[in-house]
Write an enzyme that holds these catalytic residues in place. Structure first.
Site, PDB file in Angstrom:
ATOM      1  CB  ILE A 131     -42.824 -42.487   0.663  1.00  0.00           C
ATOM      2  CG1 ILE A 131     -43.730 -41.628   1.553  1.00  0.00           C
ATOM      3  CG2 ILE A 131     -41.789 -43.242   1.506  1.00  0.00           C
ATOM      4  CD1 ILE A 131     -44.371 -42.360   2.717  1.00  0.00           C
ATOM      5  NE  ARG A 217     -48.200 -42.840   6.533  1.00  0.00           N
ATOM      6  CZ  ARG A 217     -47.212 -43.212   7.364  1.00  0.00           C
ATOM      7  NH1 ARG A 217     -46.036 -43.545   6.886  1.00  0.00           N
ATOM      8  NH2 ARG A 217     -47.424 -43.246   8.663  1.00  0.00           N
ATOM      9  CG  HIS A 389     -34.673 -10.465 -14.629  1.00  0.00           C
ATOM     10  ND1 HIS A 389     -34.911 -11.624 -15.338  1.00  0.00           N
ATOM     11  CD2 HIS A 389     -33.436 -10.031 -14.983  1.00  0.00           C
ATOM     12  CE1 HIS A 389     -33.853 -11.867 -16.105  1.00  0.00           C
ATOM     13  NE2 HIS A 389     -32.947 -10.921 -15.909  1.00  0.00           N
TER      14      HIS A 389
HETATM   15  P1  NAD Z   1     -48.402 -43.334  -2.639  1.00  0.00           P
HETATM   16  O1  NAD Z   1     -49.757 -43.918  -2.611  1.00  0.00           O
HETATM   17  O2  NAD Z   1     -48.206 -41.900  -2.956  1.00  0.00           O
HETATM   18  O3  NAD Z   1     -47.471 -44.150  -3.650  1.00  0.00           O
HETATM   19  C1  NAD Z   1     -47.391 -45.557  -3.588  1.00  0.00           C
HETATM   20  C2  NAD Z   1     -46.950 -46.020  -4.960  1.00  0.00           C
HETATM   21  O4  NAD Z   1     -46.737 -47.414  -4.900  1.00  0.00           O
HETATM   22  C3  NAD Z   1     -47.986 -45.768  -6.030  1.00  0.00           C
HETATM   23  O5  NAD Z   1     -47.347 -45.116  -7.095  1.00  0.00           O
HETATM   24  C4  NAD Z   1     -48.491 -47.155  -6.398  1.00  0.00           C
HETATM   25  O6  NAD Z   1     -48.843 -47.268  -7.761  1.00  0.00           O
HETATM   26  C5  NAD Z   1     -47.280 -48.001  -6.068  1.00  0.00           C
HETATM   27  N1  NAD Z   1     -47.584 -49.395  -5.706  1.00  0.00           N
HETATM   28  C6  NAD Z   1     -48.575 -49.848  -4.911  1.00  0.00           C
HETATM   29  N2  NAD Z   1     -48.499 -51.186  -4.805  1.00  0.00           N
HETATM   30  C7  NAD Z   1     -47.420 -51.569  -5.532  1.00  0.00           C
HETATM   31  C8  NAD Z   1     -46.813 -52.816  -5.804  1.00  0.00           C
HETATM   32  N3  NAD Z   1     -47.277 -53.946  -5.285  1.00  0.00           N
HETATM   33  N4  NAD Z   1     -45.721 -52.845  -6.600  1.00  0.00           N
HETATM   34  C9  NAD Z   1     -45.231 -51.683  -7.131  1.00  0.00           C
HETATM   35  N5  NAD Z   1     -45.760 -50.475  -6.900  1.00  0.00           N
HETATM   36  C10 NAD Z   1     -46.842 -50.417  -6.110  1.00  0.00           C
HETATM   37  O7  NAD Z   1     -47.789 -43.699  -1.225  1.00  0.00           O
HETATM   38  P2  NAD Z   1     -46.412 -43.348  -0.537  1.00  0.00           P
HETATM   39  O8  NAD Z   1     -45.409 -42.810  -1.487  1.00  0.00           O
HETATM   40  O9  NAD Z   1     -46.080 -44.560   0.257  1.00  0.00           O
HETATM   41  O10 NAD Z   1     -46.838 -42.177   0.420  1.00  0.00           O
HETATM   42  C11 NAD Z   1     -47.865 -42.399   1.385  1.00  0.00           C
HETATM   43  C12 NAD Z   1     -48.589 -41.122   1.705  1.00  0.00           C
HETATM   44  O11 NAD Z   1     -47.731 -40.220   2.361  1.00  0.00           O
HETATM   45  C13 NAD Z   1     -49.080 -40.438   0.434  1.00  0.00           C
HETATM   46  O12 NAD Z   1     -50.369 -39.921   0.660  1.00  0.00           O
HETATM   47  C14 NAD Z   1     -48.075 -39.330   0.250  1.00  0.00           C
HETATM   48  O13 NAD Z   1     -48.613 -38.240  -0.452  1.00  0.00           O
HETATM   49  C15 NAD Z   1     -47.734 -38.988   1.698  1.00  0.00           C
HETATM   50  N6  NAD Z   1     -46.397 -38.366   1.781  1.00  0.00           N
HETATM   51  C16 NAD Z   1     -46.208 -37.124   1.262  1.00  0.00           C
HETATM   52  C17 NAD Z   1     -44.978 -36.540   1.322  1.00  0.00           C
HETATM   53  C18 NAD Z   1     -44.804 -35.170   0.777  1.00  0.00           C
HETATM   54  O14 NAD Z   1     -45.778 -34.457   0.627  1.00  0.00           O
HETATM   55  N7  NAD Z   1     -43.609 -34.749   0.427  1.00  0.00           N
HETATM   56  C19 NAD Z   1     -43.889 -37.222   1.852  1.00  0.00           C
HETATM   57  C20 NAD Z   1     -44.098 -38.467   2.337  1.00  0.00           C
HETATM   58  C21 NAD Z   1     -45.366 -39.036   2.298  1.00  0.00           C
END
Ligand code: NAD
Length: 410
Positions: A131, A217, A389
């Protein structure tokens, strides 16, 4: 889905800005935020309207309200009692809110960020997961100065490190600042800015006009009194299910984000099919090991199956082969930038165990690899399949050929 419309807008802006490389100049790119928001809302309306139509055609009655279970086969919706023979829980998840942050209009979650209220001059994004990176791509294209703070040592933690380095460099080239190995220790709201104090690899302050929290989330299982129905709910709001999507109560199924990671729409859809089939007396199950992940960033990052790190950690015999997109004619002739296709495979059977692709349309290209892993295909199966190709899909075949030592294109 909404972010995909905005990511497409980001791509249009990107293409227009880089038109000069091809001798095509469009002048300064101007963004009409109201028109973009209206376009996005129109697409969302069309898609949700489509869902209503699909449900109607199947004679599904939709009741709007807040539901809570009251027994093993009963619930209430806004106080009105209902009974059921079988139920499917699909209550999803909600963005995690970081503790200690001020209650301030300038602090957004991903839902608020998608509303496209404004383009802040300086935007901080906490969390460099999917995200966070997609939001960075959108807002940087719209003209914000974006800084991402990621706790782990790399953005998109969990994805192949070599591929992530390519994405990291591409995002930086678009003017996005990425601080990995860094956490936000405190946030102070002042009139002029939100002041984020960082600790770790980057020590210092980030002054921002808005900040997005994209730190994961949490599952909504704790919000529906599911325990009353004999459904187990973990401390983190997750409802554990078996491969048939059954909960601890045989008549109640759960699907989607509420069942835990990976929280991805395509996993939820497949679980929905499984639950519906099992509920109607058919045998069905979902092998959740093979769920593709795609970050719709620019370039896209997509992966499925085992990454090299996972193969190593699990002691699984494996070898790697990759093909750099600098040698792809299609990539070069479409200005695609840096990219990589990589396969993880079994050295004995040559079966494909995992794949990572970074580059334009990586998410679409991954499908071939997912099918290969699912079908137990070997490197030979892929290499001997004639790929058109010039296409980017050839990079998958070239990677297999490289592993087999038959590649002539590099
Ligand atoms: P995520 O868990 O993928 O990433 C959260 C990130 O925040 C991690 O890299 C983590 O290390 C970091 N983090 C956590 N606490 C922190 C802090 N205090 N300070 C700094 N960094 C910190 O979560 P997301 O990106 O919020 O996505 C949520 C869910 O939604 C995931 O399961 C994701 O795969 C899904 N999602 C997928 C898609 C897609 O498939 N294109 C799109 C949107 C969301």
């Amino acid at each position: 889905m909404t972010p995909k419309a905005l990511l497409h807008a980001a791509e249009i802006i990107h293409e227009a800005r880089h038109g000069g490389d091809w001798g095509i100049s469009t002048g300064k790119v101007a963004v009409d935020l109201d028109a973009l928001r209206a376009k996005k809302d129109g697409i969302v309306g069309q898609l949700t309207g489509g869902l209503v139509g699909l449900a109607k055609r199947r004679k599904v009655e939709v009741v709007r309200g807040t539901a809570k279970f009251t027994g093993a086969q009963s619930l209430e919706i806004d106080g009105k009692a209902w009974t059921f023979d079988q139920a499917v829980i699909a209550v999803g998840s909600a963005p995690v809110r970081l503790p200690g942050w001020p209650d301030d209009d300038r602090v957004w979650d991903s839902t608020a960020a998608l509303e496209l209220r404004e383009v802040p001059k300086r935007l901080a994004i906490v969390g460099g997961g999917i995200i966070g990176l997609e939001m960075a791509t959108v807002y940087a294209a719209l003209g914000a100065e974006v800084t991402v703070v990621e706790f782990m040592d790399q953005i998109a933690p969990g994805a192949d490190a070599e591929a992530v380095r390519i994405l990291h460099a591409a995002l930086e080239a678009e003017g996005i600042t990425l601080h990995t190995g860094t956490k936000v220790a405190s946030v102070k709201p002042t009139k002029a800015a939100l002041v984020l104090t960082c600790e770790g690899a980057f020590e210092g302050e980030i002054r921002a006009d808005a900040a997005i929290q994209a730190v994961g989330r949490s599952a909504n299982g704790g919000k529906i009194a599911a325990e009353t129905a004999g459904v187990e709910v973990t401390e983190r709001g997750i409802i554990p299910v078996d491969a048939s999507c059954r909960t601890a109560n045989d008549t109640v199924f759960a699907i989607g984000d509420v069942t835990g990671n990976p929280m991805l729409a395509h996993r939820a859809t497949h679980q929905g099919h499984v639950a519906a089939e099992v509920a109607s007396g058919h045998a069905a199950a979902l092998d959740t090991d093979l769920i593709p992940s795609v970050a719709y960033t620019s370039p896209e990052l997509a992966w499925a199956g085992l990454t090299p790190t996972q193969a190593k950690e699990r002691g699984i015999a494996h070898k790697l082969a990759s093909f750099p997109w600098a040698a792809s004619g299609r990539n070069l002739s479409t200005g695609g930038g840096d990219g990589l296709t990589k396969l993880v495979y079994c050295p004995d059977s040559h079966r494909v165990l995992g794949a990572t692709i970074v580059g334009r349309n990586a998410g679409e290209l991954l499908a071939e690899c997912v099918l290969a892993i699912e079908m137990g295909a070997t490197l030979e199966d892929i290499a001997l399949t004639v790929h058109a190709h010039p296409t980017l899909s050839e990079t998958v075949a070239f990677t297999a050929e490289r592993a087999l030592g038959t590649l002539t294109d590099l």
